[in-house]
Write a protein that holds these residues in place. Structure first.
Motif, mmCIF file in Angstrom:
data_model
loop_
_atom_site.group_PDB
_atom_site.id
_atom_site.type_symbol
_atom_site.label_atom_id
_atom_site.label_comp_id
_atom_site.label_asym_id
_atom_site.label_seq_id
_atom_site.Cartn_x
_atom_site.Cartn_y
_atom_site.Cartn_z
ATOM 1 N N VAL A 165 0.840 -1.205 0.000
ATOM 2 C CA VAL A 165 0.000 0.000 0.000
ATOM 3 C C VAL A 165 0.870 1.248 0.000
ATOM 4 C CG1 VAL A 165 -1.583 1.383 1.402
ATOM 5 C CG2 VAL A 165 -2.045 -1.046 1.042
ATOM 6 N N GLN A 166 1.907 1.275 0.820
ATOM 7 C CA GLN A 166 2.793 2.430 0.877
ATOM 8 C C GLN A 166 3.491 2.663 -0.460
ATOM 9 O OE1 GLN A 166 3.067 4.744 3.319
ATOM 10 N NE2 GLN A 166 1.347 3.605 4.193
ATOM 11 N N VAL A 167 3.922 1.580 -1.097
ATOM 12 C CA VAL A 167 4.584 1.701 -2.396
ATOM 13 C C VAL A 167 3.600 2.203 -3.453
ATOM 14 C CG1 VAL A 167 5.715 0.414 -4.236
ATOM 15 C CG2 VAL A 167 6.326 -0.027 -1.864
ATOM 16 N N PHE A 168 2.356 1.728 -3.404
ATOM 17 C CA PHE A 168 1.340 2.203 -4.344
ATOM 18 C C PHE A 168 1.127 3.714 -4.190
ATOM 19 C CE2 PHE A 168 -1.518 -1.107 -6.418
ATOM 20 C CZ PHE A 168 -0.538 -2.081 -6.436
ATOM 21 N N ILE A 169 1.025 4.160 -2.939
ATOM 22 C CA ILE A 169 0.802 5.588 -2.682
ATOM 23 C C ILE A 169 1.982 6.411 -3.189
ATOM 24 C CG2 ILE A 169 0.588 7.326 -0.866
ATOM 25 C CD1 ILE A 169 -0.993 5.220 0.752
ATOM 26 N N GLN A 170 3.198 5.918 -2.932
ATOM 27 C CA GLN A 170 4.379 6.628 -3.399
ATOM 28 C C GLN A 170 4.435 6.684 -4.922
ATOM 29 O OE1 GLN A 170 6.871 8.203 -1.334
ATOM 30 N NE2 GLN A 170 7.087 9.087 -3.388
ATOM 31 N N GLU A 171 4.072 5.578 -5.554
ATOM 32 C CA GLU A 171 4.066 5.545 -7.022
ATOM 33 C C GLU A 171 3.041 6.529 -7.578
ATOM 34 O OE1 GLU A 171 4.875 4.260 -11.008
ATOM 35 O OE2 GLU A 171 5.977 4.278 -9.109
ATOM 36 N N GLU A 172 1.897 6.608 -6.927
ATOM 37 C CA GLU A 172 0.882 7.565 -7.377
ATOM 38 C C GLU A 172 1.388 8.991 -7.233
ATOM 39 O OE1 GLU A 172 -3.865 7.875 -6.903
ATOM 40 O OE2 GLU A 172 -2.763 7.896 -4.999
ATOM 41 N N ASN A 173 2.034 9.285 -6.116
ATOM 42 C CA ASN A 173 2.601 10.628 -5.907
ATOM 43 C C ASN A 173 3.663 10.934 -6.957
ATOM 44 O OD1 ASN A 173 0.987 11.043 -3.661
ATOM 45 N ND2 ASN A 173 2.550 10.360 -2.209
ATOM 46 N N ASN A 174 4.497 9.954 -7.248
ATOM 47 C CA ASN A 174 5.536 10.145 -8.264
ATOM 48 C C ASN A 174 4.931 10.458 -9.624
ATOM 49 O OD1 ASN A 174 7.537 9.696 -6.423
ATOM 50 N ND2 ASN A 174 7.947 7.588 -7.056
#
Length: 213
Positions: free
Chosen positions: A183-192
């Motif tokens: 979930v954290q990686v998904f959120i970071q990818e979305e922010n990127n």
């Protein structure tokens, strides 16, 4: 004429065929009389006469096992060539250490469909083979909570479209794979992806390496 290449009768172990290879090699080990030795249920006897025979079968088991491995898999048993039990355990442990391996197998499992000319018996056999592989890939302390986490990760990953293929590939190579980390990686990818048009950011692979440590 002695059969010096019995291991050649089975397909060499690769990163994708552990379950079928393990079944085939176990059968070979039984036919050659060293299956219990391979799995650690037979130990060396103190009787010198019998101990010599044990040593011979130990060497034969190690040799047959090494011959049945592809080049890429031999690295996992380096330094263990004289201990077939340790070799066998190491190969099994490798399968359980790669989260992506089990997720990919689950993916194959749920994607199974009956082929046009396939019999129902053949379909059942394919399901059983993949199910056995999933069981073999489970870590020793596998729980229902672990399964729930795994299924949640799979649902997130499977829902991504093709444009995320590189992101998914990097994700599946990580040493840990649990729902909170994903979930954290998904959120970071979305922010990127949101910021990418205005400023340079770290690659998905670099983000994953940091986020999942």
């Amino acid at each position: 004429m002695p059969d010096a290449s019995a291991s050649k009768r089975i397909k060499a172990l690769t990163k994708d065929n552990y379950v079928s290879w393990a079944v085939d090699f176990s059968a070979l080990a039984r036919s050659k009389g060293f299956c219990r030795l391979l799995k650690g249920t037979e130990t060396c006897l103190q009787d010198p006469d019998k101990a010599e025979d044990w040593d011979t079968r130990q060497e034969k088991a190690g040799g047959e096992l090494m011959l049945s491995l592809s080049e890429e898999q031999r690295i996992h048993v380096k330094g263990k060539e004289d201990d077939p039990t340790a070799m066998w355990d190491a190969l099994q442990a490798v399968q359980q250490k790669i989260p992506g391996t089990c997720s990919n197998t689950f993916d194959d499992f749920f994607a199974l469909r009956k082929r046009p000319e396939e019999s129902l018996s053949s379909l059942i056999a394919r399901v059983d083979t993949l199910y056995a592989r999933i069981k073999d890939l489970r870590p020793p302390a596998y729980t229902l909570d672990f399964l729930d986490q795994e299924l949640a990760c799979m649902a997130l990953i499977r829902a991504l479209p093709e444009e995320y293929s590189h992101f998914v590939s990097a994700l599946m190579l990580q040493s840990t794979l649990d729902k909170d980390a994903v979930v954290q990686v998904f959120i970071q990818e979305e922010n990127n992806r949101t910021r990418r048009s205005t400023a340079p950011v770290a690659s998905s692979e670099a983000v994953l390496a940091v986020s999942l440590v």
